[in-house]
Design an enzyme around this catalytic site. Structure first.
Site, PDB file in Angstrom:
ATOM      1  N   SER A  85      16.583  -5.620 -51.105  1.00  0.00           N
ATOM      2  CA  SER A  85      15.607  -4.632 -51.574  1.00  0.00           C
ATOM      3  C   SER A  85      15.117  -3.738 -50.446  1.00  0.00           C
ATOM      4  CB  SER A  85      14.438  -5.342 -52.286  1.00  0.00           C
ATOM      5  OG  SER A  85      14.916  -6.375 -53.106  1.00  0.00           O
ATOM      6  N   HIS A 136      18.949  -2.978 -55.895  1.00  0.00           N
ATOM      7  CA  HIS A 136      18.530  -2.902 -57.304  1.00  0.00           C
ATOM      8  C   HIS A 136      17.441  -1.851 -57.442  1.00  0.00           C
ATOM      9  CE1 HIS A 136      14.710  -5.117 -56.644  1.00  0.00           C
ATOM     10  NE2 HIS A 136      15.369  -5.592 -55.626  1.00  0.00           N
TER      11      HIS A 136
END
Lengths: 74, 290
Positions: free
Chosen positions: B165, B188
């Site tokens: 992330s 993501h």
């Protein structure tokens, strides 16, 4: 606050409501630090309040370090 | 309430005052506790302490602490002993909010001044950033990444374990990046569910934030914005989410990370980069950034 993380947020935020951190600001060898008291005599350094960047590399001021309180002049 | 607080007078044992002195000199132990003496040892002197061993703190309990600290080897100079510093970014990147204690966190208010200190301290010539992070506060993460990217000293990053992330922009913010063979990076989308405790933010705001991440990653690595976005919105890779998990070589294949390697490779690159800077007066960079 936007968290961009792979951790499930329920895991991250678990226990947040019960958190009641208390902090003191004390001067440690001439540098202000925020301390979380862990007993009447001791506290743990939480963060450094200084404008001198080198204070942030000082091993004696590293967050997590436990320090002793003594009564004295403030 | 405020007055009451001011009334609490606390000072702290200055058990490591005078950090600039006495650090290498072994301090005498307490004179009241001579301890067992070896046959060859000279008689303990009752004369006053020699002038080259000044006692920086009041006698008594404080001195015990000082002696202990020195025995434990914790009286160190803030000046660097190595010309390379290492910054370890683990757990959650913590920003505006203090996270509950089950989280292991790296706090941006510590990391950013440390980066400033690294930049400012003439004894430090290079920085190694080791990442094993699950992500965290998006603004704090971007701030750390921007700060690393703006350093004039050579920087190298190494993803060990995981750089997920918000760890992705931090990993690519260094001049050159490595990933260990088994390390993973999860790419993501930012989620709306991350805002449980904040003021209502519109989807647009989130989208803008996501663009900041994408643009930063594309600008500081060899992956294109389009490709990174594609990885971010891939379906079928992750069980509970859309996105992609890149393992070691995959991250290099998509040109997100420069090389597969470990500490040895990362340090070797950093040494080369330091030498390059000394010789040419400018940083060694990835080819496309030159």
């Amino acid at each position: 606050v936007i968290l961009y993380t792979t951790m499930p947020l329920e895991t991250v935020y678990q226990g947040l409501e019960d958190m009641r951190p208390s902090y003191l600001e004390v001067k440690l060898a001439g540098t202000m630090v925020v301390v979380e008291p862990i007993s009447l005599e001791q506290g743990r350094i939480v963060r450094i309040l200084s404008t001198d960047p080198q204070d942030y590399l000082n091993p004696g001021l590293q967050p997590g370090r436990v320090i002793n309180f003594v009564p004295g002049e403030g | 309430m405020g007055k009451e607080k001011r009334g609490v007078v606390i000072s702290v044992i200055q058990d490591y005052v005078d950090l600039n002195k006495n650090s290498t000199q072994p301090q005498p132990t307490l004179p009241t506790q001579p301890g067992p003496r070896l046959p060859g040892q000279p008689q303990p002197s009752t004369a006053p302490e020699p002038p080259h061993q000044p006692s920086p703190v009041p006698q008594g309990e404080t001195n015990t602490n000082l002696a202990n600290l020195q025995q434990m080897g914790q009286m160190e100079l803030p000046e660097p002993k190595s010309n390379i510093h290492v910054m370890n970014i683990v757990g959650q990147v913590e920003g505006h909010m203090v996270l509950p204690p089950q989280n292991k966190t790296s706090k941006y208010e510590h990391l950013i001044p440390q980066l400033v200190a690294v930049e400012q301290n003439p004894g430090i010539e290079g920085l190694l950033i080791i990442l094993n992070t699950v992500g965290g506060d998006v603004e704090a993460g971007l701030a750390i990444a921007e700060t690393i990217a703006s350093l004039s000293k050579p920087t190298v990053s190494l993803v060990l374990g995981g750089g997920h992330s918000i760890g992705v922009p931090i990993a690519v913010s260094a001049d050159y990046s490595f990933i260990s063979e088994t390390a993973t990076m999860t790419i993501h989308p930012l989620r709306l569910t991350g805002q449980v405790l904040s003021v209502p933010q519109t989807y647009e705001y989130l989208d803008k934030m996501q663009d900041r991440v994408i643009r930063f990653v594309a600008g500081h690595s060899s992956i294109s914005e389009e490709k990174f976005r594609e990885l971010m919105f891939t379906t079928g890779e992750l069980a509970r989410d859309i996105g992609t998990v890149l393992v070691g070589r995959d991250a290099v294949r998509f040109r997100l990370i420069d090389e597969v390697g470990g500490v040895g490779e990362a340090l070797a690159w950093l040494k080369g980069a330091i030498a390059h800077l000394k010789e040419h007066g400018r940083k060694r960079r990835r080819e496309h950034l030159q």
